[in-house]
Design a protein around this motif. Structure first.
Motif, PDB file in Angstrom:
ATOM      1  N   ALA A  82       0.861  -1.454  -0.089  1.00 40.77           N
ATOM      2  CA  ALA A  82      -0.066   0.002  -0.228  1.00 40.77           C
ATOM      3  C   ALA A  82       0.989   1.206   0.174  1.00 40.77           C
ATOM      4  O   ALA A  82       0.431   2.429  -0.610  1.00 40.77           O
ATOM      5  CB  ALA A  82      -1.113  -0.163   1.080  1.00 40.77           C
ATOM      6  N   ASP A  83       1.847   1.652   1.056  1.00 39.85           N
ATOM      7  CA  ASP A  83       3.061   2.806   0.346  1.00 39.85           C
ATOM      8  C   ASP A  83       3.171   2.388  -0.683  1.00 39.85           C
ATOM      9  O   ASP A  83       3.287   4.273  -0.453  1.00 39.85           O
ATOM     10  CB  ASP A  83       3.894   2.608   1.962  1.00 39.85           C
ATOM     11  N   ALA A  84       3.408   1.735  -0.816  1.00 38.85           N
ATOM     12  CA  ALA A  84       4.438   2.222  -2.210  1.00 38.85           C
ATOM     13  C   ALA A  84       3.437   2.347  -3.138  1.00 38.85           C
ATOM     14  O   ALA A  84       3.648   3.164  -4.157  1.00 38.85           O
ATOM     15  CB  ALA A  84       5.465   0.878  -2.195  1.00 38.85           C
ATOM     16  N   ALA A  85       2.269   1.471  -3.721  1.00 39.40           N
ATOM     17  CA  ALA A  85       1.492   2.256  -4.702  1.00 39.40           C
ATOM     18  C   ALA A  85       1.013   3.658  -4.335  1.00 39.40           C
ATOM     19  O   ALA A  85       1.583   4.752  -5.151  1.00 39.40           O
ATOM     20  CB  ALA A  85       0.502   1.032  -4.213  1.00 39.40           C
ATOM     21  N   LEU A  86       0.801   4.409  -2.657  1.00 43.82           N
ATOM     22  CA  LEU A  86       0.840   5.119  -2.688  1.00 43.82           C
ATOM     23  C   LEU A  86       1.681   6.244  -3.337  1.00 43.82           C
ATOM     24  O   LEU A  86       1.292   7.233  -3.677  1.00 43.82           O
ATOM     25  CB  LEU A  86       0.630   5.445  -0.828  1.00 43.82           C
ATOM     26  N   ALA A  87       2.728   6.315  -2.583  1.00 50.29           N
ATOM     27  CA  ALA A  87       4.195   6.920  -2.993  1.00 50.29           C
ATOM     28  C   ALA A  87       4.316   7.481  -4.593  1.00 50.29           C
ATOM     29  O   ALA A  87       4.959   7.979  -4.556  1.00 50.29           O
ATOM     30  CB  ALA A  87       5.173   6.554  -2.049  1.00 50.29           C
ATOM     31  N   ALA A  88       3.908   6.493  -5.237  1.00 54.70           N
ATOM     32  CA  ALA A  88       4.399   6.139  -6.666  1.00 54.70           C
ATOM     33  C   ALA A  88       2.836   6.539  -6.758  1.00 54.70           C
ATOM     34  O   ALA A  88       2.695   6.542  -8.382  1.00 54.70           O
ATOM     35  CB  ALA A  88       4.386   4.791  -7.329  1.00 54.70           C
ATOM     36  N   GLY A  89       1.960   7.831  -6.581  1.00 58.21           N
ATOM     37  CA  GLY A  89       0.296   7.891  -7.569  1.00 58.21           C
ATOM     38  C   GLY A  89      -0.352   7.677  -7.147  1.00 58.21           C
ATOM     39  O   GLY A  89      -1.722   8.096  -7.950  1.00 58.21           O
ATOM     40  N   GLY A  90      -0.597   6.247  -6.442  1.00 62.16           N
ATOM     41  CA  GLY A  90      -1.726   5.195  -7.345  1.00 62.16           C
ATOM     42  C   GLY A  90      -3.163   5.374  -6.637  1.00 62.16           C
ATOM     43  O   GLY A  90      -2.352   6.005  -5.138  1.00 62.16           O
ATOM     44  N   ALA A  91      -4.470   4.765  -6.828  1.00 59.47           N
ATOM     45  CA  ALA A  91      -5.289   5.087  -6.065  1.00 59.47           C
ATOM     46  C   ALA A  91      -5.014   3.238  -4.901  1.00 59.47           C
ATOM     47  O   ALA A  91      -4.776   2.405  -5.230  1.00 59.47           O
ATOM     48  CB  ALA A  91      -6.283   4.935  -7.025  1.00 59.47           C
ATOM     49  N   VAL A  92      -5.440   3.436  -3.647  1.00 57.43           N
ATOM     50  CA  VAL A  92      -5.407   2.435  -3.129  1.00 57.43           C
ATOM     51  C   VAL A  92      -6.500   2.131  -2.668  1.00 57.43           C
ATOM     52  O   VAL A  92      -7.125   3.048  -1.664  1.00 57.43           O
ATOM     53  CB  VAL A  92      -4.442   2.322  -2.181  1.00 57.43           C
ATOM     54  N   VAL A  95      -5.133   5.315   3.272  1.00 61.99           N
ATOM     55  CA  VAL A  95      -5.441   4.622   1.817  1.00 61.99           C
ATOM     56  C   VAL A  95      -6.060   5.848   1.195  1.00 61.99           C
ATOM     57  O   VAL A  95      -7.203   6.707   1.436  1.00 61.99           O
ATOM     58  CB  VAL A  95      -5.694   3.121   1.876  1.00 61.99           C
ATOM     59  N   THR A  96      -6.527   5.601  -0.376  1.00 64.08           N
ATOM     60  CA  THR A  96      -7.454   6.777  -1.272  1.00 64.08           C
ATOM     61  C   THR A  96      -8.992   6.368  -0.372  1.00 64.08           C
ATOM     62  O   THR A  96      -9.324   7.816  -0.080  1.00 64.08           O
ATOM     63  CB  THR A  96      -7.395   6.221  -2.487  1.00 64.08           C
ATOM     64  N   ASP A  97      -9.314   5.126  -0.652  1.00 66.22           N
ATOM     65  CA  ASP A  97     -10.011   4.852   0.152  1.00 66.22           C
ATOM     66  C   ASP A  97     -10.343   3.644   1.167  1.00 66.22           C
ATOM     67  O   ASP A  97      -9.725   3.067   1.097  1.00 66.22           O
ATOM     68  CB  ASP A  97     -11.920   5.240  -0.597  1.00 66.22           C
ATOM     69  N   LEU A  98     -11.408   3.170   2.599  1.00 66.93           N
ATOM     70  CA  LEU A  98     -11.033   2.545   3.299  1.00 66.93           C
ATOM     71  C   LEU A  98     -12.488   2.332   3.446  1.00 66.93           C
ATOM     72  O   LEU A  98     -13.419   3.121   3.825  1.00 66.93           O
ATOM     73  CB  LEU A  98     -10.595   2.582   4.942  1.00 66.93           C
ATOM     74  N   THR A  99     -13.118   0.618   3.492  1.00 69.54           N
ATOM     75  CA  THR A  99     -13.751   0.468   3.511  1.00 69.54           C
ATOM     76  C   THR A  99     -14.068  -0.431   5.288  1.00 69.54           C
ATOM     77  O   THR A  99     -12.940  -1.545   5.187  1.00 69.54           O
ATOM     78  CB  THR A  99     -14.554  -0.893   2.838  1.00 69.54           C
ATOM     79  N   VAL A 100     -14.456  -0.040   6.406  1.00 65.18           N
ATOM     80  CA  VAL A 100     -14.857  -1.381   6.807  1.00 65.18           C
ATOM     81  C   VAL A 100     -15.922  -2.311   7.408  1.00 65.18           C
ATOM     82  O   VAL A 100     -16.650  -1.510   7.420  1.00 65.18           O
ATOM     83  CB  VAL A 100     -14.558  -0.224   8.700  1.00 65.18           C
ATOM     84  N   THR A 101     -15.735  -3.390   6.743  1.00 61.73           N
ATOM     85  CA  THR A 101     -16.539  -4.005   7.090  1.00 61.73           C
ATOM     86  C   THR A 101     -16.843  -5.354   8.348  1.00 61.73           C
ATOM     87  O   THR A 101     -16.105  -4.574   9.026  1.00 61.73           O
ATOM     88  CB  THR A 101     -16.811  -5.984   6.610  1.00 61.73           C
ATOM     89  N   GLU A 102     -18.375  -5.459   8.565  1.00 59.27           N
ATOM     90  CA  GLU A 102     -18.615  -6.210   9.651  1.00 59.27           C
ATOM     91  C   GLU A 102     -17.930  -7.563  10.087  1.00 59.27           C
ATOM     92  O   GLU A 102     -16.776  -8.051  11.135  1.00 59.27           O
ATOM     93  CB  GLU A 102     -20.095  -6.425   9.500  1.00 59.27           C
ATOM     94  N   SER A 103     -17.739  -7.670   9.328  1.00 57.81           N
ATOM     95  CA  SER A 103     -17.084  -9.419   9.478  1.00 57.81           C
ATOM     96  C   SER A 103     -15.557  -9.361   8.395  1.00 57.81           C
ATOM     97  O   SER A 103     -15.509  -9.154   7.157  1.00 57.81           O
ATOM     98  CB  SER A 103     -18.177 -10.079   9.262  1.00 57.81           C
ATOM     99  N   MET A 104     -15.002 -10.382   8.790  1.00 55.50           N
ATOM    100  CA  MET A 104     -14.014 -11.226   7.655  1.00 55.50           C
ATOM    101  C   MET A 104     -14.622 -11.625   6.572  1.00 55.50           C
ATOM    102  O   MET A 104     -14.069 -11.029   4.855  1.00 55.50           O
ATOM    103  CB  MET A 104     -13.592 -12.337   8.223  1.00 55.50           C
ATOM    104  N   HIS A 105     -15.735 -12.217   6.611  1.00 55.45           N
ATOM    105  CA  HIS A 105     -17.150 -12.517   4.858  1.00 55.45           C
ATOM    106  C   HIS A 105     -16.704 -11.476   3.959  1.00 55.45           C
ATOM    107  O   HIS A 105     -16.706 -11.857   2.925  1.00 55.45           O
ATOM    108  CB  HIS A 105     -17.804 -13.642   5.507  1.00 55.45           C
ATOM    109  N   THR A 106     -17.182 -10.246   4.840  1.00 57.56           N
ATOM    110  CA  THR A 106     -17.919  -9.841   4.130  1.00 57.56           C
ATOM    111  C   THR A 106     -16.743  -8.610   2.794  1.00 57.56           C
ATOM    112  O   THR A 106     -16.369  -7.728   3.023  1.00 57.56           O
ATOM    113  CB  THR A 106     -19.223  -8.545   4.827  1.00 57.56           C
ATOM    114  N   ARG A 107     -15.955  -8.507   4.248  1.00 54.56           N
ATOM    115  CA  ARG A 107     -13.962  -7.992   3.786  1.00 54.56           C
ATOM    116  C   ARG A 107     -13.948  -8.864   2.657  1.00 54.56           C
ATOM    117  O   ARG A 107     -13.081  -8.428   1.075  1.00 54.56           O
ATOM    118  CB  ARG A 107     -13.062  -7.798   4.757  1.00 54.56           C
TER     119      ARG A 107
END
Ligand SMILES: Nc1ncnc2c1ncn2[C@@H]1O[C@H](COP(=O)(O)O)[C@@H](O)[C@H]1O
Length: 198
Positions: free
Chosen positions: A54-64, A82-94
């Protein structure tokens, strides 16, 4: 060159592993995806190889896009940059979200969680719930035992030989990106099942 793969989910370790080559590959993967204009989708943590890609993608200007279950926000140190972060209820929904949002999957070195993610996405493909590319991106021979396990299941009659065509085993990140570019030119757009079937 534009690609039809707008996003790739990368499954990889929440630890760095014992070989520096693993971290180098994760960083290279993040950079290479960013340079190709491909969004990185990953487990949303800031630990081990997950944080490194993630850090490498962000440092290179990528979307994460990070996708993390609520109960792991502390243990896997939820990445706040990160560009966007989703917090899910469970491992499965992740996993469902990562699956739905990704056009292809890269499996980089990791441990039990990485194996789980790989086998789930692989078995969904075996059940014809999708036909998205799955690439085991080998680094220092890490993927060989994984492939050998599947070959053994086929040899023992527990999996059909066609299972070998459900994924590809490539050597390193550059080979993975090159294969994705080739698939972008030659393969049909992905088919995916109704998420309710997962
Ligand atoms: N059972 C699991 N299902 C999905 N994802 C899992 C599971 N257990 C762990 N994970 C996640 O996988 C990554 C990498 O884990 P490693 O064990 O370090 O390979 C991590 O985000 C886990 O939360």
């Amino acid at each position: 060159m534009p690609t039809r793969f707008a996003s790739v989910a990368v499954f990889l370790g929440s630890r760095f592993g014992s070989n520096r080559a693993f971290r180098d590959a994760a960083e290279h993967c993040g950079r290479a995806l960013a340079e190709a204009g491909i969004r990185l989708i990953y487990g949303g943590g800031d630990v081990g190889l997950m944080g490194a890609v993630a850090d490498a993608a962000l440092a290179a200007g990528g979307a994460v896009s990070g996708v993390i279950p609520h109960f792991l926000k502390t243990r896997e140190v939820m990445h706040r940059g990160v560009t966007d972060l989703t917090v899910t209820e469970s491992m499965h929904t992740r996993k469902q979200k990562m699956f739905a949002d990704a056009d292809a999957f890269f499996i980089l070195p990791g441990g039990l969680g990485t194996f789980d993610e790989f086998f789930e996405i692989l078995t969904w493909k075996q059940l014809r719930l999708h036909n998205k590319p799955i690439l085991i991106v080998d680094v220092a021979g890490w993927g060989e035992a994984l492939v050998a396990t599947i070959d053994r299941a086929i040899a023992d009659g527990f999996a059909d030989p066609s299972a070998r065509a459900l994924f590809e085993h490539v050597d390193g990140v550059d080979a993975a990106l090159a294969r994705l570019a080739e698939l972008s030119r030659t393969s049909e757009p992905a088919q995916t099942a109704d998420p309710a079937m997962l």
